[in-house]
Design a protein around this motif. Structure first.
Motif, PDB file in Angstrom:
ATOM      1  N   ASP A 113      -2.608  17.802  12.016  1.00 43.84           N
ATOM      2  CA  ASP A 113      -2.149  19.028  11.371  1.00 43.84           C
ATOM      3  C   ASP A 113      -2.264  18.955   9.857  1.00 43.84           C
ATOM      4  OD1 ASP A 113      -1.111  20.345  13.793  1.00 43.84           O
ATOM      5  OD2 ASP A 113       0.313  18.674  13.808  1.00 43.84           O
ATOM      6  N   ALA A 114      -2.325  17.731   9.321  1.00 44.68           N
ATOM      7  CA  ALA A 114      -2.321  17.551   7.861  1.00 44.68           C
ATOM      8  C   ALA A 114      -2.785  16.134   7.555  1.00 44.68           C
ATOM      9  CB  ALA A 114      -0.906  17.769   7.316  1.00 44.68           C
ATOM     10  N   VAL A 115      -3.065  15.872   6.288  1.00 45.60           N
ATOM     11  CA  VAL A 115      -3.420  14.507   5.870  1.00 45.60           C
ATOM     12  C   VAL A 115      -2.448  14.048   4.789  1.00 45.60           C
ATOM     13  CG1 VAL A 115      -5.876  14.789   6.402  1.00 45.60           C
ATOM     14  CG2 VAL A 115      -5.054  15.256   4.068  1.00 45.60           C
ATOM     15  N   LYS A 116      -2.371  12.734   4.625  1.00 45.58           N
ATOM     16  CA  LYS A 116      -1.573  12.153   3.531  1.00 45.58           C
ATOM     17  C   LYS A 116      -2.520  11.418   2.593  1.00 45.58           C
ATOM     18  CE  LYS A 116       1.386   8.475   4.036  1.00 45.58           C
ATOM     19  NZ  LYS A 116       0.763   7.454   3.176  1.00 45.58           N
ATOM     20  N   ILE A 117      -2.310  11.598   1.294  1.00 42.15           N
ATOM     21  CA  ILE A 117      -3.074  10.833   0.310  1.00 42.15           C
ATOM     22  C   ILE A 117      -2.111  10.196  -0.682  1.00 42.15           C
ATOM     23  CG2 ILE A 117      -5.155  12.257   0.539  1.00 42.15           C
ATOM     24  CD1 ILE A 117      -4.448  13.598  -2.063  1.00 42.15           C
ATOM     25  N   GLU A 118      -2.495   9.043  -1.197  1.00 44.43           N
ATOM     26  CA  GLU A 118      -1.652   8.319  -2.159  1.00 44.43           C
ATOM     27  C   GLU A 118      -2.031   8.717  -3.586  1.00 44.43           C
ATOM     28  OE1 GLU A 118      -1.891   4.103  -1.447  1.00 44.43           O
ATOM     29  OE2 GLU A 118      -1.180   4.285   0.612  1.00 44.43           O
ATOM     30  N   GLY A 119      -1.023   8.773  -4.456  1.00 44.44           N
ATOM     31  CA  GLY A 119      -1.289   9.016  -5.880  1.00 44.44           C
ATOM     32  C   GLY A 119      -0.529  10.203  -6.411  1.00 44.44           C
ATOM     33  N   GLY A 120      -0.277  10.181  -7.731  1.00 44.22           N
ATOM     34  CA  GLY A 120       0.563  11.190  -8.373  1.00 44.22           C
ATOM     35  C   GLY A 120      -0.217  12.350  -8.965  1.00 44.22           C
ATOM     36  N   ALA A 121       0.185  12.746 -10.192  1.00 49.55           N
ATOM     37  CA  ALA A 121      -0.379  13.943 -10.832  1.00 49.55           C
ATOM     38  C   ALA A 121      -1.901  13.896 -10.900  1.00 49.55           C
ATOM     39  CB  ALA A 121       0.219  14.085 -12.227  1.00 49.55           C
ATOM     40  N   PHE A 122      -2.455  12.692 -11.019  1.00 54.83           N
ATOM     41  CA  PHE A 122      -3.916  12.589 -11.137  1.00 54.83           C
ATOM     42  C   PHE A 122      -4.635  13.002  -9.853  1.00 54.83           C
ATOM     43  CE2 PHE A 122      -2.479   8.556  -9.531  1.00 54.83           C
ATOM     44  CZ  PHE A 122      -3.473   8.116  -8.674  1.00 54.83           C
ATOM     45  N   ARG A 123      -3.894  13.211  -8.776  1.00 52.24           N
ATOM     46  CA  ARG A 123      -4.507  13.702  -7.527  1.00 52.24           C
ATOM     47  C   ARG A 123      -4.326  15.225  -7.364  1.00 52.24           C
ATOM     48  NH1 ARG A 123      -7.479   9.615  -6.382  1.00 52.24           N
ATOM     49  NH2 ARG A 123      -6.428   7.743  -5.667  1.00 52.24           N
ATOM     50  N   ALA A 124      -3.753  15.877  -8.381  1.00 51.78           N
ATOM     51  CA  ALA A 124      -3.415  17.302  -8.230  1.00 51.78           C
ATOM     52  C   ALA A 124      -4.660  18.133  -7.895  1.00 51.78           C
ATOM     53  CB  ALA A 124      -2.729  17.816  -9.479  1.00 51.78           C
ATOM     54  N   GLU A 125      -5.775  17.847  -8.567  1.00 52.65           N
ATOM     55  CA  GLU A 125      -6.994  18.644  -8.317  1.00 52.65           C
ATOM     56  C   GLU A 125      -7.419  18.501  -6.845  1.00 52.65           C
ATOM     57  OE1 GLU A 125     -10.531  17.237 -10.265  1.00 52.65           O
ATOM     58  OE2 GLU A 125     -11.737  18.811  -9.321  1.00 52.65           O
ATOM     59  N   LEU A 143       5.594   3.183  -4.537  1.00 53.80           N
ATOM     60  CA  LEU A 143       4.741   2.085  -4.070  1.00 53.80           C
ATOM     61  C   LEU A 143       3.682   2.671  -3.138  1.00 53.80           C
ATOM     62  CD1 LEU A 143       3.818  -0.791  -3.569  1.00 53.80           C
ATOM     63  CD2 LEU A 143       5.704  -1.082  -1.994  1.00 53.80           C
ATOM     64  N   THR A 144       2.489   2.766  -3.641  1.00 56.36           N
ATOM     65  CA  THR A 144       1.362   3.278  -2.839  1.00 56.36           C
ATOM     66  C   THR A 144       0.558   2.049  -2.393  1.00 56.36           C
ATOM     67  OG1 THR A 144       0.326   3.691  -4.999  1.00 56.36           O
ATOM     68  CG2 THR A 144       1.233   5.587  -3.828  1.00 56.36           C
ATOM     69  N   PRO A 145       0.668   1.679  -1.106  1.00 50.53           N
ATOM     70  CA  PRO A 145       0.163   0.372  -0.665  1.00 50.53           C
ATOM     71  C   PRO A 145      -1.336   0.143  -0.884  1.00 50.53           C
ATOM     72  CG  PRO A 145       1.668   1.277   0.962  1.00 50.53           C
ATOM     73  CD  PRO A 145       1.423   2.359  -0.037  1.00 50.53           C
ATOM     74  N   GLN A 146      -2.121   1.221  -0.984  1.00 50.19           N
ATOM     75  CA  GLN A 146      -3.551   0.998  -1.234  1.00 50.19           C
ATOM     76  C   GLN A 146      -3.792   0.460  -2.653  1.00 50.19           C
ATOM     77  OE1 GLN A 146      -5.678   4.620  -0.158  1.00 50.19           O
ATOM     78  NE2 GLN A 146      -4.740   4.648   1.862  1.00 50.19           N
ATOM     79  N   SER A 147      -2.769   0.517  -3.512  1.00 50.08           N
ATOM     80  CA  SER A 147      -2.887  -0.026  -4.880  1.00 50.08           C
ATOM     81  C   SER A 147      -2.162  -1.357  -5.012  1.00 50.08           C
ATOM     82  CB  SER A 147      -2.325   0.976  -5.890  1.00 50.08           C
ATOM     83  OG  SER A 147      -3.079   2.154  -5.859  1.00 50.08           O
ATOM     84  N   VAL A 148      -1.934  -2.037  -3.898  1.00 54.02           N
ATOM     85  CA  VAL A 148      -1.173  -3.293  -3.928  1.00 54.02           C
ATOM     86  C   VAL A 148      -1.769  -4.305  -4.906  1.00 54.02           C
ATOM     87  CG1 VAL A 148      -2.366  -4.244  -1.883  1.00 54.02           C
ATOM     88  CG2 VAL A 148      -0.110  -5.094  -2.485  1.00 54.02           C
ATOM     89  N   ASN A 149      -3.082  -4.303  -5.045  1.00 57.18           N
ATOM     90  CA  ASN A 149      -3.710  -5.280  -5.947  1.00 57.18           C
ATOM     91  C   ASN A 149      -3.497  -4.925  -7.417  1.00 57.18           C
ATOM     92  OD1 ASN A 149      -4.855  -7.107  -3.990  1.00 57.18           O
ATOM     93  ND2 ASN A 149      -6.161  -5.396  -3.403  1.00 57.18           N
TER      94      ASN A 149
END
Ligand code: KIV
Length: 275
Positions: A113-125, A143-149
């Protein structure tokens, strides 16, 4: 038109300030059925799949094909809950058109029904483009786990005043771009309270204290199925690892002893015996 679900993104969004939203991750049909039957409104096919189910050390190795496969299985087990699929690492970061194509596959091929994406204001577009093209988006900040590194480990975020203010700005920007709700992971409870107060859409916390609009947990943590010590914010509601291990042990010892299968597990004898 097929049967309408009880839950949709408009209803989740309208729950803000009205009722709290429980959410749990699921990865297959069997557990999706159980969570759906329990009345959980929001099922997340998290890319925590990589760690909880596939045995990886992080979410980074999870592929688009794996997520599509597991999302379709969850959709087949769900009658009423909203199913959100996590977009895995590098499927939405490269360009907005590529992200749109990949996100569309979750709805078109897997039935999410929907997707989830990680990230803040820089993902607004990106959030704006997806929503304008018919793909509802659940945001994910803290804590966005794809940015763990980049974080140097699975660490609590938003500990400084600037970082806390950034999280508030991120939530507002994502909501303005069209996100229907936002996951907020591993932040101090006072920061979570500020983000929740500022966000016009529901904030679903994990490791974010009690003052959010909802809560999400990884299924294996909630059910006591995880290997190793779960994080501090987890409350196990069952001890299934022990139950399952005991069942496997009992089965193995009965097979070894010859007590299973017993006569009641056998079909009636054949009419004429085979020579
Ligand atoms: O992948 C996941 O399961 C998640 C939740 C823990 C929010 O992102």
């Amino acid at each position: 038109m097929g049967n309408m679900k009880l839950w949709n993104v408009a209803k989740i969004k309208a729950s803000k300030g009205v009722c709290r939203i429980p959410c749990v991750t699921v990865y297959d049909t069997a557990f999706a059925r159980l969570a759906d039957a329990a009345g959980i409104p929001l099922l997340l096919v998290g890319d925590s799949l990589g760690m909880a189910v596939l045995g990886y050390a992080s979410t980074l190795p999870v592929t688009l094909e794996q997520m599509l496969h597991h999302t379709a299985a969850v959709v087949r087990g769900t009658a009423d809950a909203l199913v959100v699929a996590d977009m895995p690492f590098l499927t939405y970061q490269i360009s907005v058109p590529e992200a749109l194509r990949n996100a569309g596959r979750f709805l078109q091929e897997a039935g999410a029904d929907a997707v989830k994406i990680e990230g803040g204001a820089f993902r607004a577009e990106l959030v704006r483009t997806l929503t304008q093209n018919g793909i509802p988006v659940l945001g994910h900040i803290g804590l966005t786990p794809q940015s763990v590194n980049v974080f140097g480990g699975f660490k609590v975020q938003g500990r400084t005043r600037e970082a806390g203010e950034q999280l508030v700005a991120d939530a507002v920007a994502l909501a303005q771009a069209g996100a229907f709700a936002i996951v907020l992971e591993c932040v101090p409870p006072d920061i979570a309270a500020a983000v929740t107060a500022a966000s016009p859409v529901p904030v679903i916390g994990i490791g974010a204290g009690p003052v959010c609009d909802g809560q999400v947990l990884v299924m294996h943590d909630l059910l006591g199925l995880s290997a190793g010590k779960p994080p501090r914010f987890v409350k196990p509601y069952a001890a299934l690892a022990e139950t399952v291990r005991d069942a496997f042990r009992a089965y193995a010892s009965e097979v070894q002893a010859g007590s299973f299968p017993a006569p009641e597990h056998c079909y009636p004898p054949s009419e004429s015996s085979v020579q």
